[in-house]
Design an enzyme around this catalytic site. Structure first.
Site, PDB file in Angstrom:
ATOM      1  N   ARG A 125     -13.439  60.197  23.156  1.00 20.12           N
ATOM      2  CA  ARG A 125     -13.817  61.496  22.396  1.00 20.12           C
ATOM      3  C   ARG A 125     -14.107  61.119  20.980  1.00 20.12           C
ATOM      4  O   ARG A 125     -14.359  62.008  20.204  1.00 20.12           O
ATOM      5  CB  ARG A 125     -12.766  62.671  22.329  1.00 20.12           C
ATOM      6  N   TYR A 126     -13.899  59.915  20.472  1.00 22.23           N
ATOM      7  CA  TYR A 126     -13.939  59.511  19.105  1.00 22.23           C
ATOM      8  C   TYR A 126     -15.245  58.726  18.963  1.00 22.23           C
ATOM      9  O   TYR A 126     -15.751  58.858  17.746  1.00 22.23           O
ATOM     10  CB  TYR A 126     -12.858  58.735  18.703  1.00 22.23           C
ATOM     11  N   THR A 127     -15.500  57.823  19.920  1.00 17.68           N
ATOM     12  CA  THR A 127     -16.864  57.135  19.830  1.00 17.68           C
ATOM     13  C   THR A 127     -17.935  57.708  20.239  1.00 17.68           C
ATOM     14  O   THR A 127     -18.120  58.613  21.003  1.00 17.68           O
ATOM     15  CB  THR A 127     -16.754  55.901  20.933  1.00 17.68           C
TER      16      THR A 127
END
Length: 747
Positions: A125-127
């Site tokens: 969900r961050y990359t």
């Protein structure tokens, strides 16, 4: 009429063995074909192939803006790969790590892990991610009829069975996988070298393996580690498809420091540092003063070793670290792939490239056939449109006046259904005069392309040239220089413990109760040391801290311990019973420090002895080894050091006060045993066994000091001549007052 109830169908019955065999076989084939092994054609496993295809469907090409990795993973598991999202994301991360893939397929933004900890990547969900430029070599020909398509897991959409790889990706990025009953480990290679070898085989189908290895000498790992495997072993590996590649870290000397800047493939720098530090803490690496990790963004790997002094042999130090840490590591090679026939098998380099060229030739032929069909279809339409322009007024009249103009047009101008349909769908604005010129130009272009495609499809040589040119173009665009130099080196050897230990002067002291300790220096007076209550000094020996200490027990067995591992003389030491497996009732009586090649005199007070070398006293077992056969009641005498076998003499003093000197060369050299008679001992008047009081080795220029009670006598070399005789003689009587000898010493 009564109702009848039919019995339900009997359940299917089969033997449990048959059911389990079939179920396990089905599972095994699924794991082998659809999960673990890469395919020869595109070099990808199913999950990798689906990730690349899903990203292309999301328009995440090299020139596009990246999207959240969760979006890609969602599409992959929702449309093509119904498995866990974490496993899918981990496969995607691996394809984006430049230290894992020689040519990454995914370009990531954010935390995608590090070489020290490849699994330290951030959550999906961050990359963000998109396809790398290299992925175009797998996708550019996808929509051109080059591969077969199959329904996805729920039959709602289609997915490609393979990707039309333009280069042998199976060799470029390699692959690892564990299936049921088999596994695969394929090392990565350099694009330019692989393409050069492929082109050579393309143009010379009968080329040998040696011809290919001149162009592609070995793997090329993304970390740039040195390949130290001999060329002969590399050839055997490529011939059979199995073997190993020995990788070694690369280092430089900067201001006396050893700087390691590249590590073997899949080796963590943090782990290598821990391995070196563990040796330093265990005092097994005294050559290294300090180790530092100076890695940063500009230098992903920079491990600095500070030698203890400038005199340290840095090459030997690194050879030791190569042998004892992951700075040198073997990569297992087992080229197990899914072949063109859909079956797994282990292949060598020659067979792999030949089969891939079959795949590539078939892919190019399908692409040309697909394009030719498109050209012929368009040319057919253009021919019909040109007829319409030549008879424009009549066609307009037919369209205006006839109820079914399509059929009339087909009959009047001999048009096909598709041509008539194209004419009817032509917009009014395209009826301009210039449109006819454009159509004739398009017709000429299409005819030229048709002729070119037909010529390519009709000539194997032309097809070969096309494949060659495309390979060269791809290598020029995406290729780079070799990272891993191939340097043939011998296997690294670890240093002996004695070499790693500082050679400091030490004195080892043994007490009567079997306690041992070591003091620094040779000027140690062991008699003045403090001992436990009831204990006293027994023996001492001097040497170097990097030498082993040999111990002789009352049964004639020998043991050894490294001198630097013994406790310090600041305390009372430690009992040898905790370090050695002594026989029941046995006690340690003698000890010695010497070089391995040092000649010794071993004797018992029964008057027997022999020559041996110090390394005959050494044993790896805590239980020691049998060395000196002792008669009943006999004791081990202190070993004597022999400096020169030709000139040294053995001095023996018997219980009745007689001295005998004879040449050391008269003694046999044995590895173990009782030995031969040294001196003829008379039987004591009080009964019992005769006893040898003292024995030592005297050099040709040395004097002999005889201690008897509070008196001592120094016999110079000239004074010793009357006592010289043959071995096993009785000897000559010492002067009065020296009959009760305690010990003798050569000075």
């Amino acid at each position: 009429m009564s109702d009848t109830i039919e019995a339900p169908d009997a359940p299917e019955r089969q033997p449990l063995q048959a059911f389990t065999e079939k179920a396990y076989l089905d599972y095994s084939m699924y794991v082998i074909l659809d999960r673990a092994l890469p395919h020869l054609g595109d070099g990808l496993k199913p999950v990798q192939r689906r990730i690349v295809y899903a990203m292309s469907e999301l328009a995440l090409g090299g020139n596009s803006k990246p999207k959240k990795s969760a979006r890609t993973v969602g599409d992959v598991i929702g449309k093509f790969h119904p498995h866990g999202d974490s496993a899918c994301y981990e496969a995607m991360v691996l394809m984006a790590q430049p230290f894992s893939y020689r040519y990454p397929l995914v370009e990531g933004q954010g935390n995608w892990g590090s070489a020290d900890d490849p699994k330290s990547f951030a959550a999906m969900r961050y990359t963000e991610s998109k396809l790398a430029a290299y992925s175009s070599l797998l996708l550019n020909e996808l929509g051109q009829g080059t591969v077969e398509w199959q329904p996805n897991f729920d039959g709602t959409i289609n997915e490609p069975v393979l990707l039309p790889a333009r280069v042998p990706n199976i060799l470029l990025n390699g692959g690892r996988g564990i299936a049921v009953g088999m596994s695969t480990d394929i090392p990565p290679h350099n694009l330019r070298e692989v393409v050069a070898a492929t082109i050579h085989l393309l143009q010379r189908p009968r080329a040998s393996l040696d011809d290919l290895l001149e162009l592609m000498p070995g793997p090329d790992f993304p970390t740039g580690a040195e390949i130290a495997t001999p060329a002969r072993e590399l050839r055997e590996m490529y011939a059979s498809g199995t073997g190993s590649v020995r990788m070694r870290a690369r280092y430089e000397i900067e201001d006396g420091m050893i700087v390691i800047h590249t590590l073997p493939y899949q080796v963590s720098g943090e782990k290598a540092i821990e391995q070196i530090a563990a040796q330093m803490q265990a005092k097994k690496l005294p050559w290294v003063e300090d180790i530092r990790d100076e890695s940063d963004h500009e230098h992903p790997t920079r491990i600095v070793l500070e030698p203890r002094s400038n005199r340290i042999d840095k090459e030997r130090l690194m050879a030791h670290l190569f042998a004892t840490t992951d700075l040198e590591k073997n990569f297992r090679v087992h080229c197990n792939i899914i072949g063109l026939d859909g079956r797994p098998r282990v292949v060598g380099l020659l067979e792999m490239l030949r089969d891939w060229l079959v795949f590539r030739r078939d892919t190019v032929r399908r692409r040309l056939d697909y394009r030719l069909q498109k050209v012929l279809d368009r040319l057919h339409i253009v021919d019909g449109l040109i007829i319409a322009f030549l008879n424009l007024d009549e066609i307009i009249a037919i369209i205006r006046n006839e109820e079914h103009p399509k059929q009339i047009l087909m009959e009047r101008f001999n048009l096909s259904d598709r041509q008539a349909e194209a004419i009817l769908e032509t917009k009014l604005r395209h009826l301009a005069r210039l449109e006819e010129t454009r159509l004739r130009a398009e017709q000429a272009e299409l005819e030229a392309e048709r002729d070119s495609l037909q010529a390519l499809l009709g000539s194997d040589k032309a097809m070969t040239r096309l494949i060659r040119d495309e390979l060269k173009e791809d290598a020029a665009k995406h290729g780079d220089d070799r990272r891993s130099p191939i340097v043939e080196r011998a296997s690294a050897q670890a240093l002996q413990e004695s070499e790693l230990t500082p050679a400091e002067p030490v004195t080892v002291v043994l007490s009567a109760m079997g306690w041992v300790r070591v003091a620094k220096g040779h000027d140690v007076d062991a008699l003045t040391l403090s001992y436990k209550s009831g204990d006293e000094f027994l023996a001492a020996t001097s040497g170097r801290s990097n030498q082993p200490v040999a111990f002789l027990d009352s049964t004639g067995r020998s043991y050894n311990l490294p001198a630097h591992t013994l406790p310090s003389a600041r305390g009372h030491g430690e009992p040898l019973s905790g370090k050695l497996n002594l026989p029941t009732g046995a006690t340690v009586q003698q000890l010695l420090l010497a070089a391995n090649e040092q000649s010794l005199l071993l004797a018992s007070d029964a008057g027997y002895g022999f020559r041996c070398q110090f390394d005959n006293l050494l044993s790896r077992n805590k239980a020691g080894k049998a060395l000196l056969n002792l008669p009943t009641g006999a004791r081990v005498m202190a070993p004597g050091l022999i400096q020169n076998v030709e000139t040294d003499r053995v001095a023996c003093v018997s219980e009745d006060g007689r001295l005998l000197l004879f040449a050391v060369s008269e003694l046999p050299e044995l590895s173990r045993g009782k030995g031969v008679k040294l001196i003829n001992l008379p039987k004591p008047k009080s009964g019992g066994a005769p006893t040898l009081i003292a024995v030592t080795v005297v050099g040709i220029d040395q004097s002999l000091v005889i201690y008897a009670g509070n008196r001592h006598l120094t016999l110079k070399p000239a004074d010793l001549e009357p006592f010289v005789d043959s071995r096993a003689k009785r000897g000559h009587a010492l002067p009065r007052g020296l009959q009760r000898v305690k010990r003798v010493e050569a000075v």
